[in-house]
Write a protein that holds these residues in place. Structure first.
Motif, PDB file in Angstrom:
ATOM      1  N   SER A  37     -91.720   3.223  31.574  1.00  0.00           N
ATOM      2  CA  SER A  37     -92.238   2.868  32.891  1.00  0.00           C
ATOM      3  C   SER A  37     -93.528   2.057  32.785  1.00  0.00           C
ATOM      4  CB  SER A  37     -92.484   4.134  33.705  1.00  0.00           C
ATOM      5  OG  SER A  37     -93.317   4.998  32.955  1.00  0.00           O
ATOM      6  N   SER A  38     -94.230   2.181  31.673  1.00  0.00           N
ATOM      7  CA  SER A  38     -95.502   1.474  31.528  1.00  0.00           C
ATOM      8  C   SER A  38     -95.828   1.343  30.043  1.00  0.00           C
ATOM      9  CB  SER A  38     -96.633   2.256  32.203  1.00  0.00           C
ATOM     10  OG  SER A  38     -96.802   3.497  31.526  1.00  0.00           O
ATOM     11  N   ARG A  39     -96.806   0.492  29.748  1.00  0.00           N
ATOM     12  CA  ARG A  39     -97.318   0.348  28.392  1.00  0.00           C
ATOM     13  C   ARG A  39     -97.886   1.686  27.908  1.00  0.00           C
ATOM     14  NH1 ARG A  39    -100.898  -4.605  28.627  1.00  0.00           N
ATOM     15  NH2 ARG A  39     -98.904  -5.652  28.377  1.00  0.00           N
ATOM     16  N   GLU A  40     -98.531   2.414  28.833  1.00  0.00           N
ATOM     17  CA  GLU A  40     -99.140   3.704  28.478  1.00  0.00           C
ATOM     18  C   GLU A  40     -98.061   4.717  28.065  1.00  0.00           C
ATOM     19  OE1 GLU A  40    -100.037   1.866  31.093  1.00  0.00           O
ATOM     20  OE2 GLU A  40    -102.136   1.434  30.585  1.00  0.00           O
TER      21      GLU A  40
END
Ligand code: GRF
Length: 201
Positions: free
Chosen positions: A62-65
């Motif tokens: 869902s995200s880079r994180e």
């Protein structure tokens, strides 16, 4: 120093690091080689050196994180204390930087702060600099940015093209990266403001 090396492709810097460990020039243990791409040639280099490998695809998060959290988990499981980016083609987030505070380093094929980002050697040729090179630096949230540990310079020759300049820089990278990591490993490096003291081999 318990190293985790992050790669995405060829792995020639990885090989230089593993050879330096093998020959005793770099006092470190390679705990894990992690690639975001299953077809990275560097994975085979790691296997040949008997280093554990992992593949964590950057796709489908869902995200880079969220991707970085998985990477951090794999590195921690493997006992990694220091993370060396070696041709890793993802921008790392605070999640990874904070997990290994002050222990994430990168190599870039230019004399930073000139020519960050992709195709650094082409940028150097297009700009017309007469001296190019490579930089090992601590990683912060910006691309190819952070306190500089060590640099090496090479001349740009009149008849250079991207391939010939890249090859000249790469051979310096292979010397510089293990040597800079050794400075870290033996505790010779300290940060003073923006400057790194003791990193230049
Ligand atoms: C090197 O030029 C390195 O400076 C840059 O990506 C390239 C990786 O090459 N960050 P390799 O995979 O180590 O051969």
């Amino acid at each position: 120093m318990d190293l985790g090396i992050l790669i995405s492709g060829r792995g020639s810097n990885l090989e230089a690091i593993l050879e330096a460990i093998g020959s005793g020039k770099l006092d470190a243990r390679a705990r894990l080689v992690l690639s975001n791409r299953p077809d990275a040639a560097g994975l085979e280099i790691a296997r040949r050196h008997g280093v554990p490998t992992a593949v964590v695809s950057h796709r489908g998060h869902s995200s880079r994180e969220a991707f970085d959290a998985l990477v951090v988990a794999r590195l921690r499981e493997a006992g990694v204390t220091t993370v060396a980016l070696a041709g890793f083609d993802r921008i790392v987030s605070r999640v990874l930087i904070d997990a290994f505070r002050g222990q994430v380093v990168n190599i870039h094929p230019a004399l930073l702060p000139a020519f960050p980002g992709l195709h650094a050697q082409r940028q150097a040729l297009e700009y017309g600099v007469r001296i190019a090179g490579a930089t090992v630096h601590f990683v912060d949230e910006q691309t190819d940015h952070g306190p500089i540990i060590a640099q090496a310079a090479v001349p740009v020759r009149d008849d250079d093209d991207e391939a010939s300049l890249s090859a000249r820089i790469l051979s310096e990278e292979h010397r510089l990266y293990p040597a800079a990591l050794q400075q870290l490993a033996c505790g010779a490096v300290r940060i003073s403001g923006r400057r790194v003291i003791g990193g230049q081999p």
